[in-house]
Write a protein that holds these residues in place. Structure first.
Motif, short mmCIF file in Angstrom:
data_model
loop_
_atom_site.label_atom_id
_atom_site.label_comp_id
_atom_site.label_asym_id
_atom_site.label_seq_id
_atom_site.Cartn_x
_atom_site.Cartn_y
_atom_site.Cartn_z
N TYR A 25 0.81 -1.22 0.00
CA TYR A 25 0.00 0.00 0.00
C TYR A 25 0.85 1.28 0.00
N ASP B 260 -12.61 11.66 0.25
CA ASP B 260 -12.14 11.47 -1.13
C ASP B 260 -10.71 11.90 -1.35
N GLY C 189 -8.33 11.12 0.96
CA GLY C 189 -7.49 10.24 1.78
C GLY C 189 -7.27 10.72 3.19
N THR D 6 -9.50 1.75 4.92
CA THR D 6 -8.92 2.82 4.09
C THR D 6 -9.94 3.39 3.12
N GLU D 7 -10.93 2.60 2.77
CA GLU D 7 -12.00 3.12 1.91
C GLU D 7 -12.89 4.11 2.64
N ARG D 8 -12.77 4.19 3.96
CA ARG D 8 -13.60 5.08 4.75
C ARG D 8 -13.01 6.48 4.90
N SER D 9 -11.84 6.71 4.36
CA SER D 9 -11.31 8.08 4.37
C SER D 9 -12.18 8.95 3.49
N GLU E 262 -8.31 -2.86 4.16
CA GLU E 262 -8.81 -2.26 2.92
C GLU E 262 -10.19 -1.64 3.10
N ARG E 263 -11.01 -2.24 3.95
CA ARG E 263 -12.31 -1.65 4.23
C ARG E 263 -12.15 -0.34 5.00
#
Length: 600
Positions: A226, A550, A552, A545-548, A542-543
């Motif tokens: 990553y 747009d 990041g 990091t998708e919660r940041s 991965e779940r």
């Protein structure tokens, strides 16, 4: 218009402070002198706090991103008439370490509007409010610059389009065509060290700032999993650094609420030893090691030698101790949820885990501290002595709970870590007799935690001695080497926290916490990786990091029901957690040896 959701904001930084820009092009937070200085834009915390927005006159859709390897923000507005881009940046402080940005003065906010297609009508609204909105200063035209002076500060706003002055505010209407560029800048300086208003070449200043950020990111050495996520989080940590001292603040804002009813609003624009020490460790993984060495010297200078009195667990960016808290009545709070606070009374607390955090950071950096300077040796010895002498005392814990002190497990574990790392330093720190004494106390702490922290009725290690309440802070135990993740007691605790404190991958600190605490969620990733559940840990990472948002960015907490970011933004603790979890997954996937040091 009112301030948007926390998720709506992008972050700009210049090496001494930060600014927040909303999705609709409004600068709603800027304290130009330094992170904890008074604001000139604070609409983030109330409509009367001041703003500076530039946006299309009609309806629009937004796409935004950072320019690669920078904290320079590019927002593209798409309208029925065409599209336009606005590029925003804080010009890097000319004293920012390692960058030659000599042509830019400090305290300079840059905005460049570029037509991409069609003919787009644009609007600008400039409403500065000094001292968190308490002071309103009239604008005075000075050529192409609009000057405001108040409370010892001067703002100079320059625009390449005609500007209308409306009492204390200014506005503009203009149209951009394909290829047309309009430039705006805002400078801040002390009224008593007045600079003459200067013409700013905005495109050139932006180019300098981009080059400065990229010269820093070019020194990154991270080669694990990553890499882009780690790089972005490392940039955020760099953007939370007050470069003149090397201090790293916990967050760039104050009083952004973590719950709808408020109450737990705090000012995080200061330097917590816990967060700071963790930052040292992750920067040694994600970035140039020189950064972590330089930052550690700041700890030594700021703390000095200590006795048995509590060490200063939170400081100002130049080492200030007194951070007395007060409430600001003039602002209603973000989305009208107060209170708005300045200062943080955590500076009065005893938090024992900080002793271990500092010694562990020193252990990680030991090769770069050879030969060890005398001031650092004295500091580390005194921290070990304090851990040995005070570990039986109650404290406020890492969550800084106000009220009665307790015997928190994480605090005892922090004292264990302080002595464990001190013993590992060996004769560098102490003679044989002192090392033996420290080792004996270390082992006594370990036994006490296992005896008093484990609650057989709960079937888990709880947050404090004699407590029956789960607490996610105990997830640090396998991460620092206190107890193996495979130990039956630790394994049962991890499973219980995963089952009872976790919702859709978000880990709450305790059962009645209202939202998932981001770093706790990344701690669970690390624990699962250490327990051999690599696939499960990877899926959780991965779940998360998708919660940041747009861009990041992470705040402190996330609402598991809505997915909204909650609390101050950006939050160093959260980005530290991401980098550490990525490193743990890399070690699990590649079989790289895990060092003794804690990376949590």
């Amino acid at each position: 218009m009112s301030a948007g959701r926390v998720d709506d904001y992008g972050y700009l930084a210049d090496g001494r402070t930060g600014a927040l820009v909303s999705r609709d092009g409004s600068v709603d937070w800027w304290c130009p002198a330094r992170f904890d200085a008074p604001s000139v834009f604070a609409r983030l915390l109330g409509d009367d706090g001041g703003h500076w927005w530039i946006r299309p006159a009609g309806e629009f859709q937004v796409e935004r991103s950072y320019l690669d390897d920078t904290l320079v923000l590019r927002t593209v507005f798409r309208t029925e008439q065409g599209s336009v881009a606005v590029t925003d940046a804080l010009a890097l402080d000319p004293e920012a370490r390692g960058h030659d940005i000599g042509r830019n003065p400090p305290g300079l906010l840059l905005r460049l509007v570029e037509g991409l297609s069609g003919h787009v009508p644009m609007l600008m609204s400039y409403a500065p409010r000094f001292e968190y909105g308490r002071v309103r200063a009239y604008l005075q035209p000075h050529g192409e610059t609009s000057i405001s002076r108040a409370t010892g500060s001067t703002l100079g706003m320059t625009a390449s389009v005609p500007v209308r002055h409306e009492g204390i505010d200014a506005s503009a209407s203009f149209t951009v065509d394909p290829g047309r560029r309009e430039a705006f800048s805002l400078s801040h300086s002390s009224t008593y060290h007045q600079r003459e208003p200067m013409a700013v070449d905005v495109p050139a200043a932006l180019a300098d700032t981009v080059a400065g950020w990229r010269s820093w990111t070019a020194e990154h050495s991270y080669t694990g999993l990553y890499p882009q996520l780690v790089r972005r989080s490392a940039l955020v940590l760099q953007g939370l650094t007050y470069q003149r001292s090397g201090a790293v603040v916990a967050a760039a804002t104050t009083s952004l609420p973590v719950r709808p009813e408020g109450h737990d609003n705090y000012d995080y624009r200061y330097v917590w030893l816990r967060d700071f020490s963790l930052t040292l460790r992750v920067l040694s993984i994600a970035a140039c090691p020189k950064e972590s060495e330089r930052l550690f010297r700041w700890i030594a200078e700021a703390i000095g030698e200590v006795g048995m009195d509590p060490i200063p667990i939170v400081l100002g960016v130049e080492g200030e101790r007194d951070l007395s808290e007060r409430e600001l009545d003039e602002l209603t709070g973000h989305v009208a949820v107060g209170p708005v606070l300045l200062g943080n009374d955590a500076w009065r607390q005893r938090q024992q885990d900080a002793l271990g955090q500092v010694l562990d950071a020193a252990w990680l950096l030991r090769e770069r501290l050879e030969p060890m300077p005398d001031d650092i040796r004295r500091l580390l010895r005194s921290l070990a002595e304090q851990a040995a002498g005070t570990w039986r005392m109650p404290d406020s814990g890492m969550w800084e709970l106000r009220g009665e002190e307790r015997h928190y497990v994480s605090s005892k574990v922090g004292c264990w870590m302080a002595l464990d790392r001190a013993v590992r330093f060996g004769r560098v720190l102490a003679d044989a007799a002192e090392l033996a004494r420290w080792a004996a106390v270390r082992d006594e702490i370990h036994a006490s935690v296992l005896e008093n922290g484990w609650n057989p009725r709960v079937g888990a290690i709880t947050g404090a001695f004699g407590s029956d309440r789960l607490d996610a802070s105990v997830l640090v135990m396998p991460l620092i080497g206190f107890l193996s993740a495979a130990d039956p007691r630790m394994r049962a605790t991890i499973d219980r926290i995963d089952r009872e404190l976790t919702t859709d991958g978000l880990v709450r600190r305790w059962p009645d916490d209202s939202a998932g605490f981001v770093i706790c969620s990344f701690w669970l990733v690390g624990c699962l990786a250490l327990a051999g559940e690599r696939d499960r840990a990877t899926a959780l990472f991965e779940r998360l990091t998708e919660r940041s948002n747009d861009l990041g960015l992470f705040a402190e907490q996330i609402d598991p029901d809505t997915g909204d970011q909650l609390g101050n933004l950006p939050q160093a603790f959260s980005h530290i957690g991401l980098i550490s979890a990525a490193w743990r997954l890399t070690a699990a996937a590649t079989g790289r040896p895990t060092p003794v040091t804690a990376v949590i």
